[in-house]
Motif scaffolding. Structure first.
Motif, PDB file in Angstrom:
ATOM      1  N   LYS A  20     -12.397 -26.624 -72.219  1.00 50.10           N
ATOM      2  CA  LYS A  20     -12.715 -25.236 -71.826  1.00 50.10           C
ATOM      3  C   LYS A  20     -11.526 -24.492 -71.234  1.00 50.10           C
ATOM      4  N   THR A  38     -11.626 -21.636 -62.020  1.00 51.86           N
ATOM      5  CA  THR A  38     -12.301 -21.906 -60.739  1.00 51.86           C
ATOM      6  C   THR A  38     -12.154 -23.364 -60.318  1.00 51.86           C
ATOM      7  N   GLY A  39     -11.924 -24.253 -61.308  1.00 49.24           N
ATOM      8  CA  GLY A  39     -11.673 -25.654 -60.953  1.00 49.24           C
ATOM      9  C   GLY A  39     -10.436 -25.752 -60.071  1.00 49.24           C
ATOM     10  N   TYR A  42     -11.353 -25.190 -56.427  1.00 50.01           N
ATOM     11  CA  TYR A  42     -11.918 -26.376 -55.756  1.00 50.01           C
ATOM     12  C   TYR A  42     -10.830 -27.432 -55.539  1.00 50.01           C
ATOM     13  N   VAL A 102     -12.134 -34.278 -55.645  1.00 54.27           N
ATOM     14  CA  VAL A 102     -12.566 -32.889 -55.822  1.00 54.27           C
ATOM     15  C   VAL A 102     -14.089 -32.757 -55.972  1.00 54.27           C
ATOM     16  N   SER A 103     -14.736 -33.716 -56.591  1.00 51.59           N
ATOM     17  CA  SER A 103     -16.192 -33.592 -56.756  1.00 51.59           C
ATOM     18  C   SER A 103     -16.906 -33.643 -55.404  1.00 51.59           C
ATOM     19  N   ALA A 106     -16.571 -30.316 -53.885  1.00 52.88           N
ATOM     20  CA  ALA A 106     -17.372 -29.321 -54.621  1.00 52.88           C
ATOM     21  C   ALA A 106     -18.871 -29.441 -54.337  1.00 52.88           C
ATOM     22  N   ARG A 112     -18.599 -23.958 -51.509  1.00 48.81           N
ATOM     23  CA  ARG A 112     -19.072 -23.230 -52.702  1.00 48.81           C
ATOM     24  C   ARG A 112     -19.319 -21.749 -52.372  1.00 48.81           C
ATOM     25  N   GLY A 132     -15.507 -22.793 -65.465  1.00 48.23           N
ATOM     26  CA  GLY A 132     -15.926 -23.644 -64.365  1.00 48.23           C
ATOM     27  C   GLY A 132     -17.120 -24.503 -64.721  1.00 48.23           C
ATOM     28  N   ASP A 134     -20.388 -23.604 -62.974  1.00 47.97           N
ATOM     29  CA  ASP A 134     -21.590 -22.849 -62.579  1.00 47.97           C
ATOM     30  C   ASP A 134     -21.388 -21.349 -62.757  1.00 47.97           C
ATOM     31  N   ILE A 135     -20.453 -20.957 -63.613  1.00 43.74           N
ATOM     32  CA  ILE A 135     -20.129 -19.526 -63.701  1.00 43.74           C
ATOM     33  C   ILE A 135     -21.299 -18.756 -64.322  1.00 43.74           C
ATOM     34  N   ARG A 160      -7.948 -36.496 -71.909  1.00 41.00           N
ATOM     35  CA  ARG A 160      -7.322 -36.714 -70.597  1.00 41.00           C
ATOM     36  C   ARG A 160      -6.180 -37.729 -70.718  1.00 41.00           C
ATOM     37  N   ARG A 172     -16.799 -38.124 -62.217  1.00 36.69           N
ATOM     38  CA  ARG A 172     -16.810 -36.730 -61.759  1.00 36.69           C
ATOM     39  C   ARG A 172     -17.996 -35.968 -62.339  1.00 36.69           C
ATOM     40  N   ASP A 176     -20.828 -33.996 -60.371  1.00 36.45           N
ATOM     41  CA  ASP A 176     -20.911 -32.545 -60.619  1.00 36.45           C
ATOM     42  C   ASP A 176     -22.291 -32.139 -61.152  1.00 36.45           C
ATOM     43  N   ARG A 179     -25.249 -32.829 -58.037  1.00 28.78           N
ATOM     44  CA  ARG A 179     -25.227 -32.245 -56.685  1.00 28.78           C
ATOM     45  C   ARG A 179     -26.337 -31.203 -56.564  1.00 28.78           C
TER      46      ARG A 179
HETATM   47  O1   DC Z   1     -12.438 -27.855 -64.178  1.00 27.27           O
HETATM   48  P1   DC Z   1     -11.826 -28.913 -63.281  1.00 27.27           P
HETATM   49  O2   DC Z   1     -11.915 -30.293 -63.849  1.00 27.27           O
HETATM   50  O3   DC Z   1     -10.429 -28.569 -62.869  1.00 27.27           O
HETATM   51  O4   DC Z   1     -12.722 -28.887 -61.961  1.00 27.27           O
HETATM   52  C1   DC Z   1     -12.472 -29.739 -60.895  1.00 27.27           C
HETATM   53  C2   DC Z   1     -13.734 -30.009 -60.112  1.00 27.27           C
HETATM   54  O5   DC Z   1     -14.135 -28.834 -59.425  1.00 27.27           O
HETATM   55  C3   DC Z   1     -14.928 -30.442 -60.934  1.00 27.27           C
HETATM   56  O6   DC Z   1     -15.001 -31.851 -61.009  1.00 27.27           O
HETATM   57  C4   DC Z   1     -16.092 -29.851 -60.217  1.00 27.27           C
HETATM   58  C5   DC Z   1     -15.541 -28.719 -59.415  1.00 27.27           C
HETATM   59  N1   DC Z   1     -15.918 -27.398 -59.914  1.00 27.27           N
HETATM   60  C6   DC Z   1     -17.118 -26.900 -59.530  1.00 27.27           C
HETATM   61  O7   DC Z   1     -17.875 -27.597 -58.864  1.00 27.27           O
HETATM   62  N2   DC Z   1     -17.473 -25.641 -59.873  1.00 27.27           N
HETATM   63  C7   DC Z   1     -16.677 -24.886 -60.624  1.00 27.27           C
HETATM   64  N3   DC Z   1     -17.051 -23.638 -60.941  1.00 27.27           N
HETATM   65  C8   DC Z   1     -15.435 -25.397 -61.069  1.00 27.27           C
HETATM   66  C9   DC Z   1     -15.089 -26.680 -60.712  1.00 27.27           C
END
Ligand code: DC
Length: 221
Positions: A20, A38-39, A42, A102-103, A106, A112, A132, A134-135, A160, A172, A176, A179
């Motif tokens: 994405k 947005t990642g 976080y 990061v999780s 988040a 948040r 992201g 949750d956009i 990855r 992760r 994610d 939660r």
């Molecule tokens: O997209 P990313 O892998 O860089 O995101 C890193 C972490 O941030 C992901 O594991 C969960 C969190 N995240 C989130 O909870 N909400 C978002 N809108 C973007 C990322």
């Protein structure tokens, strides 16, 4: 419910390594919209907690840390930036320590809330492609332009590995998706794209087709 915002928001959600970010960046460039990652926001807060010795699972201390930190979001070269007390953490955002914490960060509702506010603020000034988890479901539920980009677990793990990054994406994704606050979920009105066998251009093409169908003016693109 989020307040009405005056600009166009294209929401691109999906799990880790679904492709994405590449798609959102290319799409934003083509449309001359701002790309908001947005990642990275976080990840920046996660880096801050690690730097300051605050355990990412300690909601109270993370909240205190954020209370005393100036979080400034902006735009440079068409992409979102985030500064913490004036420091740009960009070089540290994909470290193993950040990936594995990061999780946890988040999941914290106060984090948040703060970052969601900052994300909404972008759309007061710019048309955005925002990626992201949750956009489409929580940050801009009212936008008409929602996409969920997915790929098989095998393809995501390969992507990855090819980037040379240590990232336990399955772990992760589990946190994610489970939660309580704004979990990774497919918004009801999102258009789902499986990118497993598609190139970035292929996914962008599919999104363009959909945007046209929905009547978004795309000019000569
Ligand atoms: O997209 P990313 O892998 O860089 O995101 C890193 C972490 O941030 C992901 O594991 C969960 C969190 N995240 C989130 O909870 N909400 C978002 N809108 C973007 C990322």
């Amino acid at each position: 419910m989020a307040k009405e915002h005056p600009h166009i928001v294209i929401a691109i959600d999906g799990p880790a390594a679904s492709g994405k970010s590449s798609v959102a960046r290319v799409l934003a460039r083509k449309l001359h919209y701002v790309y908001v990652n947005t990642g990275a926001m976080y990840r920046a807060v996660t880096w801050l907690a690690i730097e300051k010795g605050v355990p990412p699972v300690d909601a109270v201390r993370v909240q205190q840390l954020l209370h005393y930190t100036e979080v400034t979001c902006g735009v440079r070269d068409g992409e979102s930036t985030i500064l913490l007390d004036g420091v740009d953490p960009a070089d540290h955002l994909v470290s193993e320590a950040v990936n594995s914490n990061v999780s946890a960060i988040a999941t914290l509702p106060d984090v948040r809330r703060l970052l969601t506010q900052k994300q909404r603020a972008f759309a007061f000034d710019y048309d955005v492609v925002m990626e992201g988890r949750d956009i489409g479901s929580a940050v801009f539920p009212e936008t008409r332009y929602k996409f969920y980009v997915d790929a098989s677990p095998e393809v995501r793990a390969q992507r990855r590995a090819r980037q040379g990054l240590q990232d336990s994406i399955a772990a992760r994704d589990k946190v994610d998706s489970s939660r309580r606050t704004s979990p990774l979920t497919i918004a009801e009105d999102a258009h789902v794209i499986d990118s497993s066998n598609l190139t970035v251009e292929g996914v962008v093409g599919e999104i363009f087709g959909r945007l046209k169908q929905k009547g978004l003016p795309l000019g000569e693109l």
